[in-house]
Scaffold this motif. Structure first.
Motif, PDB file in Angstrom:
ATOM      1  N   ALA A   3       0.855  -1.196   0.000  1.00 52.49           N
ATOM      2  CA  ALA A   3       0.000   0.000   0.000  1.00 52.49           C
ATOM      3  C   ALA A   3       0.886   1.238   0.000  1.00 52.49           C
ATOM      4  O   ALA A   3       0.767   2.119  -0.849  1.00 52.49           O
ATOM      5  N   GLY A   4       1.812   1.285   0.959  1.00 51.65           N
ATOM      6  CA  GLY A   4       2.745   2.410   1.031  1.00 51.65           C
ATOM      7  C   GLY A   4       3.850   2.212   0.003  1.00 51.65           C
ATOM      8  O   GLY A   4       4.329   1.100  -0.189  1.00 51.65           O
ATOM      9  N   LEU A  27      -5.813  -4.280   2.521  1.00 51.42           N
ATOM     10  CA  LEU A  27      -5.064  -4.648   3.727  1.00 51.42           C
ATOM     11  C   LEU A  27      -5.569  -3.924   4.976  1.00 51.42           C
ATOM     12  O   LEU A  27      -5.052  -4.154   6.077  1.00 51.42           O
ATOM     13  N   VAL A  31      -4.238  -4.892   8.813  1.00 47.79           N
ATOM     14  CA  VAL A  31      -3.357  -3.943   9.514  1.00 47.79           C
ATOM     15  C   VAL A  31      -4.054  -3.411  10.774  1.00 47.79           C
ATOM     16  O   VAL A  31      -3.423  -3.251  11.828  1.00 47.79           O
ATOM     17  N   ARG A 165       4.890   3.780   9.009  1.00 48.30           N
ATOM     18  CA  ARG A 165       6.277   3.604   8.584  1.00 48.30           C
ATOM     19  C   ARG A 165       7.200   4.111   9.689  1.00 48.30           C
ATOM     20  O   ARG A 165       6.892   5.115  10.337  1.00 48.30           O
ATOM     21  N   HIS A 213       6.946  -5.818  11.319  1.00 45.75           N
ATOM     22  CA  HIS A 213       6.216  -5.327  10.138  1.00 45.75           C
ATOM     23  C   HIS A 213       5.316  -6.426   9.550  1.00 45.75           C
ATOM     24  O   HIS A 213       5.457  -6.816   8.388  1.00 45.75           O
ATOM     25  N   GLY A 215       1.901  -6.194   9.713  1.00 45.77           N
ATOM     26  CA  GLY A 215       0.551  -5.636   9.632  1.00 45.77           C
ATOM     27  C   GLY A 215      -0.353  -6.346   8.635  1.00 45.77           C
ATOM     28  O   GLY A 215      -1.497  -6.682   8.927  1.00 45.77           O
ATOM     29  N   CYS A 216       0.173  -6.586   7.451  1.00 47.05           N
ATOM     30  CA  CYS A 216      -0.679  -7.187   6.414  1.00 47.05           C
ATOM     31  C   CYS A 216      -0.402  -8.677   6.232  1.00 47.05           C
ATOM     32  O   CYS A 216      -0.870  -9.283   5.263  1.00 47.05           O
ATOM     33  N   MET A 225      -4.101  -8.976  -1.581  1.00 42.86           N
ATOM     34  CA  MET A 225      -3.084  -8.085  -2.165  1.00 42.86           C
ATOM     35  C   MET A 225      -2.511  -8.692  -3.445  1.00 42.86           C
ATOM     36  O   MET A 225      -2.327  -7.999  -4.448  1.00 42.86           O
TER      37      MET A 225
END
Ligand SMILES: O=C(O)C(=O)CO
Length: 249
Positions: A3-4, A27, A31, A165, A213, A215-216, A225
């Motif tokens: 996403a980011g 996501l 998340v 982030r 990290h 989250g997803c 995704m």
């Protein structure tokens, strides 16, 4: 499949005429669930409790003040960046009987109003929130927005959670705030650098919960995704607009 895309050189991609799509939205739930994990673990002092058991220091019968936590019920929750993820976190927290939701960002949002969250300045949010949740993309504007000045404005009992982030945080300032108990605790799914070295100071703090990290990282989310990324590629190959384009060529 992200996403980011702060790690992508978008200008270079544009220059080279490459089509580029990301995978936002799908996501949000994964998340948001991970954010709840951090909120609960940080506010209920999970790291300290676990260590106390391991070190045979379980002693609640001696001290009624031991391992006292911060409540979510009746609290004020501040969301920095009320996008899809921020809103999904807020919706979950409603079930914990939060008293008030506030948020900040570029502008007031209809979805914030519909949810019953109040739009406030960043400073006001820091001042009044019991839980401060970072769910903003990393941009020039958000880079290290959570710094010593910001932590100084927060309540001593505040919990800071970062699900966006690592770069939105000035990490040495956060470590100092946690060490000096300027805030109560932090829960981080993102940090600097990633991967975090195993001997990093963040991992030594009793009042900091760190996840790598993830989250997803659930089956459903990653499948969604992957499907979206694959469909973007198919669309691009057919010369059609991607479902979620970032760079259109
Ligand atoms: O896709 C992203 O941007 C993520 O960071 C997922 O955790």
């Amino acid at each position: 499949m992200t996403a980011g895309y702060d790690n992508i050189d978008v200008e270079e991609i544009k220059k080279r005429g490459i089509k580029f799509g990301n995978t936002p939205g799908v996501l949000n739930d994964g998340v948001a669930d991970a954010a709840i994990l951090l909120i609960l673990a940080a506010s209920r002092r999970y790291i300290e409790g676990r260590k106390a058991i391991e070190q045979s220091l379980w002693k609640f019968e001696l001290n009624a003040q031991w391992l006292l936590a911060q409540d979510i019920n009746g609290s004020t929750v501040g969301i920095v960046g009320l996008g899809g993820i921020g809103l999904a976190i807020a919706k979950r927290l409603k079930g914990f009987n939060v008293a008030k939701f506030v948020y900040t960002g570029h502008r007031e949002k209809p979805e914030g109003k519909a949810f019953g969250a109040e739009f406030v300045s960043f400073d006001e949010l820091l001042k009044i929130s019991d839980f401060v949740i970072a769910s903003v993309p990393l941009t020039k504007e958000t880079d290290q927005m959570f710094n010593a000045e910001a932590f100084a404005k927060m309540k001593k009992t505040a919990i800071f959670v970062n699900i966006s982030r690592g770069g939105v945080v000035n990490q040495p300032d956060l470590i100092a705030a946690l060490k000096q108990n300027k805030i109560f605790a932090a829960g981080l799914d993102v940090m600097t650098p990633e991967p975090l070295p195993s001997d990093h100071e963040l991992l030594k703090l009793p009042n900091c919960v760190v996840t790598p990290h993830i989250g997803c990282a659930t089956e459903k989310t990653r499948n969604k995704m992957a499907e979206l990324a694959a469909n973007n590629i198919l669309k691009a190959l057919k010369g059609e607009p991607m479902l979620t384009p970032v760079v259109v060529t």
